[in-house]
Design a protein around this motif. Structure first.
Motif, PDB file in Angstrom:
ATOM      1  N   ASN A   1     -14.943 105.107  13.487  1.00 23.62           N
ATOM      2  CA  ASN A   1     -15.168 106.790  13.480  1.00 23.62           C
ATOM      3  C   ASN A   1     -17.389 106.862  13.546  1.00 23.62           C
ATOM      4  O   ASN A   1     -17.578 106.313  13.225  1.00 23.62           O
TER       5      ASN A   1
ATOM      6  N   LYS B   1     -11.856 110.704   9.953  1.00 25.83           N
ATOM      7  CA  LYS B   1     -11.861 110.592  11.193  1.00 25.83           C
ATOM      8  C   LYS B   1     -12.512 109.959  12.660  1.00 25.83           C
ATOM      9  O   LYS B   1     -13.789 109.860  13.269  1.00 25.83           O
ATOM     10  N   GLY B   2     -11.453 109.397  12.956  1.00 26.02           N
ATOM     11  CA  GLY B   2     -11.358 107.841  13.920  1.00 26.02           C
ATOM     12  C   GLY B   2     -10.847 108.295  15.452  1.00 26.02           C
ATOM     13  O   GLY B   2      -9.133 108.184  14.705  1.00 26.02           O
TER      14      GLY B   2
END
Length: 287
Positions: free
Chosen positions: A63, A79-80
């Motif tokens: 991310n 959230k990557g």
């Protein structure tokens, strides 16, 4: 999804000593538990948040919009973007990844640490990387949530898998420097036996002799004849020698006192020209 754009700083300087002194050895984890870590690391001049999975079906995710994993550590979901797929962990604690980016991560045991840490470098043109995951223990039964393993997603309470610990994660000592710094050894690449010259020293190279299977001619007293395929750059923490050139990759330097002589193993991808090797020696120094 598209891989993140990452800028690199210049490579670390290489020790100018032709015969490096022997440094304390750090053991490596040939298996590891937990098998997932979410950790910050600097790539070039930028801080990113990485998720490192060392398991079947695992991935390396990054991310680029969460420097220092600040959002993740504040309780938000990771959230990557997946940039590489885990393939296997080789002897010497070298986790191999292939995908949009390809490379390896050394699994290093450092009992002086209070929590895991991750270091990574790479080449944005070739999309190759080399990393080191250092952990306080190869097996953790009650992981600290700050660094072990990733939190469950929202609404997933009670549905996540429990962390399983392998019965007896093994470790082998590695050499952060090695003497002598040159070896000529046979090794199989794919289905073919070659004769390699491995130089682990400033201005050193990795050579491959494709016309001397098993190093039979060299061992019979003939001059070594091989072509340089990569140039030695440095030895990273965890005993990982880094090479770049026509072929790029790393060689883990492992000490095994049960051996009578050195042994070399290597594998790679002929399309991406990325390799991963293990040089196992009876002692880090024969002096």
């Amino acid at each position: 999804s598209a891989s993140p754009s990452i800028n690199l700083s210049t490579s670390p300087s290489v020790n100018q000593s032709a015969s490096p002194s022997v440094q304390p050895k750090l053991p490596v984890c040939e298996s590891i538990s937990p098998t997932e870590y979410t950790l910050p690391a600097k790539f070039g001049k930028s801080n990113h948040c990485y998720r490192i999975q060392i398991k079947d079906g695992g991935k390396l995710l990054v991310n680029t919009k969460d420097p220092g994993c600040t959002d993740f550590n504040a309780g938000n979901d990771f959230k990557g973007v997946a940039v590489s797929n885990y393939r296997r962990t080789e002897a010497g604690g070298e986790a191999i990844y292939k995908g949009t980016w390809s490379g390896s991560i050394s699994l290093v045991l450092d009992t002086s640490l209070s929590e895991a840490k991750f270091e990574i470098s790479g080449n944005t043109n070739r999309k190759t990387f080399s990393g080191t995951l250092s952990v306080p223990s190869c097996a953790v039964f009650s992981p600290s949530p700050s660094s072990y393993p990733s939190k469950q997603g929202k609404g997933g309470k009670g549905k996540g898998k429990k962390n399983t610990v392998s019965p007896s994660p093994s470790s082998s000592p590695v050499c952060e420097s090695i003497t002598p710094s040159q070896y000529i050894l046979p090794a199989r690449f794919g289905r073919t036996n070659y004769c390699y010259k491995i130089q682990v020293q400033n201005r050193g190279k990795l050579f491959a002799g494709t016309e001397d299977p098993g190093c039979a001619k060299f061992n019979a007293g003939n001059t070594y004849k091989g072509s340089a395929i990569s140039v030695y750059q440095r030895t990273d923490p965890g005993g990982k020698a880094i090479y770049q050139g026509a072929w790029s990759g790393s060689i883990v330097l492992v000490e095994d006192p049960s051996l009578n002589e050195a042994m070399f193993e290597v594998s790679g991808n002929t399309k991406t020209k990325i390799f991963s090797g293990t040089l196992t020696v009876p002692a880090c120094s024969d002096i």
